[in-house]
Scaffold this motif. Structure first.
Motif, short mmCIF file in Angstrom:
data_model
loop_
_atom_site.label_atom_id
_atom_site.label_comp_id
_atom_site.label_asym_id
_atom_site.label_seq_id
_atom_site.Cartn_x
_atom_site.Cartn_y
_atom_site.Cartn_z
N UNK A 93 0.83 -1.21 0.00
CA UNK A 93 0.00 0.00 0.00
C UNK A 93 0.87 1.26 0.00
N UNK A 94 1.94 1.24 0.79
CA UNK A 94 2.83 2.40 0.85
C UNK A 94 3.56 2.59 -0.48
N UNK A 95 3.97 1.50 -1.10
CA UNK A 95 4.59 1.60 -2.42
C UNK A 95 3.60 2.18 -3.42
N UNK A 96 2.34 1.76 -3.30
CA UNK A 96 1.31 2.29 -4.19
C UNK A 96 1.15 3.80 -4.05
N UNK A 97 1.25 4.30 -2.83
CA UNK A 97 1.16 5.75 -2.60
C UNK A 97 2.33 6.47 -3.27
N UNK A 98 3.53 5.91 -3.15
CA UNK A 98 4.70 6.52 -3.79
C UNK A 98 4.51 6.55 -5.30
N UNK A 99 4.05 5.44 -5.85
CA UNK A 99 3.86 5.35 -7.30
C UNK A 99 2.76 6.30 -7.75
N UNK A 100 1.68 6.41 -7.00
CA UNK A 100 0.62 7.35 -7.37
C UNK A 100 1.13 8.79 -7.37
N UNK A 101 2.06 9.09 -6.47
CA UNK A 101 2.60 10.45 -6.45
C UNK A 101 3.41 10.74 -7.71
N UNK A 102 3.97 9.70 -8.32
CA UNK A 102 4.73 9.89 -9.56
C UNK A 102 3.83 9.84 -10.79
N UNK A 103 2.74 9.10 -10.69
CA UNK A 103 1.90 8.90 -11.87
C UNK A 103 1.19 10.17 -12.33
N UNK A 104 1.04 11.15 -11.44
CA UNK A 104 0.39 12.39 -11.88
C UNK A 104 1.31 13.25 -12.75
N UNK A 105 2.58 12.87 -12.85
CA UNK A 105 3.52 13.60 -13.69
C UNK A 105 3.70 12.95 -15.06
N UNK A 106 3.00 11.85 -15.31
CA UNK A 106 3.16 11.12 -16.57
C UNK A 106 2.79 12.01 -17.75
N UNK A 107 3.47 11.81 -18.84
CA UNK A 107 3.22 12.58 -20.06
C UNK A 107 2.63 11.66 -21.13
N UNK A 108 2.13 12.26 -22.17
CA UNK A 108 1.61 11.49 -23.30
C UNK A 108 0.37 10.68 -22.99
N UNK A 109 -0.53 11.26 -22.22
CA UNK A 109 -1.77 10.55 -21.87
C UNK A 109 -2.44 10.03 -23.15
N UNK A 110 -2.78 8.77 -23.15
CA UNK A 110 -3.43 8.17 -24.30
C UNK A 110 -2.47 7.51 -25.27
N UNK A 111 -1.25 8.02 -25.35
CA UNK A 111 -0.28 7.43 -26.27
C UNK A 111 0.85 6.72 -25.52
N UNK A 112 0.96 6.97 -24.22
CA UNK A 112 2.03 6.37 -23.42
C UNK A 112 1.43 5.65 -22.21
N UNK A 113 2.01 4.51 -21.89
CA UNK A 113 1.58 3.76 -20.72
C UNK A 113 2.80 3.57 -19.83
#
Length: 125
Positions: A93-113
């Motif tokens: 769960x704690x790792x998930x929180x760390x990853x969620x904090x990074x996922x809001x910076x992702x670029x290329x929504x729709x073309x990048x996973x």
């Protein structure tokens, strides 16, 4: 005489076809090179921001490694590997929180996973 004219005509048509084909491939390569350059800039910026975010969360000197694979349809799949000893001690769960904090910076929504994983630097142990 008619035979030579036919051979010459066929050769000229083949030359024209190869020239047109080369032009089309060249334009595709230019487009792909510009696209790769764009994503390289976005990726570098993402790594800088991710390292800064990890430091803000108490994971100073966290290593962030990003690799990618381009699909034939133009989509990209990124794997983000986080290197810090403290991450291995966290609950899922704690790792998930760390990853969620990074996922809001992702670029290329729709073309990048993006896919995230953690690793321990065993040389530091």
């Amino acid at each position: 005489m008619k035979g030579r004219f036919g051979i010459i005509t066929v050769l000229l048509v083949l030359v024209i076809v190869f020239c047109i084909r080369g032009t089309v491939f060249s334009k595709e390569n230019d487009k792909r090179a510009r696209e790769n350059q764009y994503y390289a800039v976005m990726q570098d910026e993402y790594v800088k921001q991710a390292k800064q975010r990890m430091e803000e969360q108490g994971y100073g000197n966290c290593g962030v490694t990003v690799t990618w694979v381009a699909q034939s349809d133009g989509r990209r799949e990124y794997t983000v590997l986080l290197h810090h000893r403290k991450l291995e001690r966290l609950s899922p769960e704690e790792k998930g929180e760390v990853i969620r904090s990074l996922s809001d910076m992702e670029f290329g929504r729709g073309t990048c996973r993006f896919r995230y994983d953690t690793a321990v630097d065993f040389e530091a142990l």
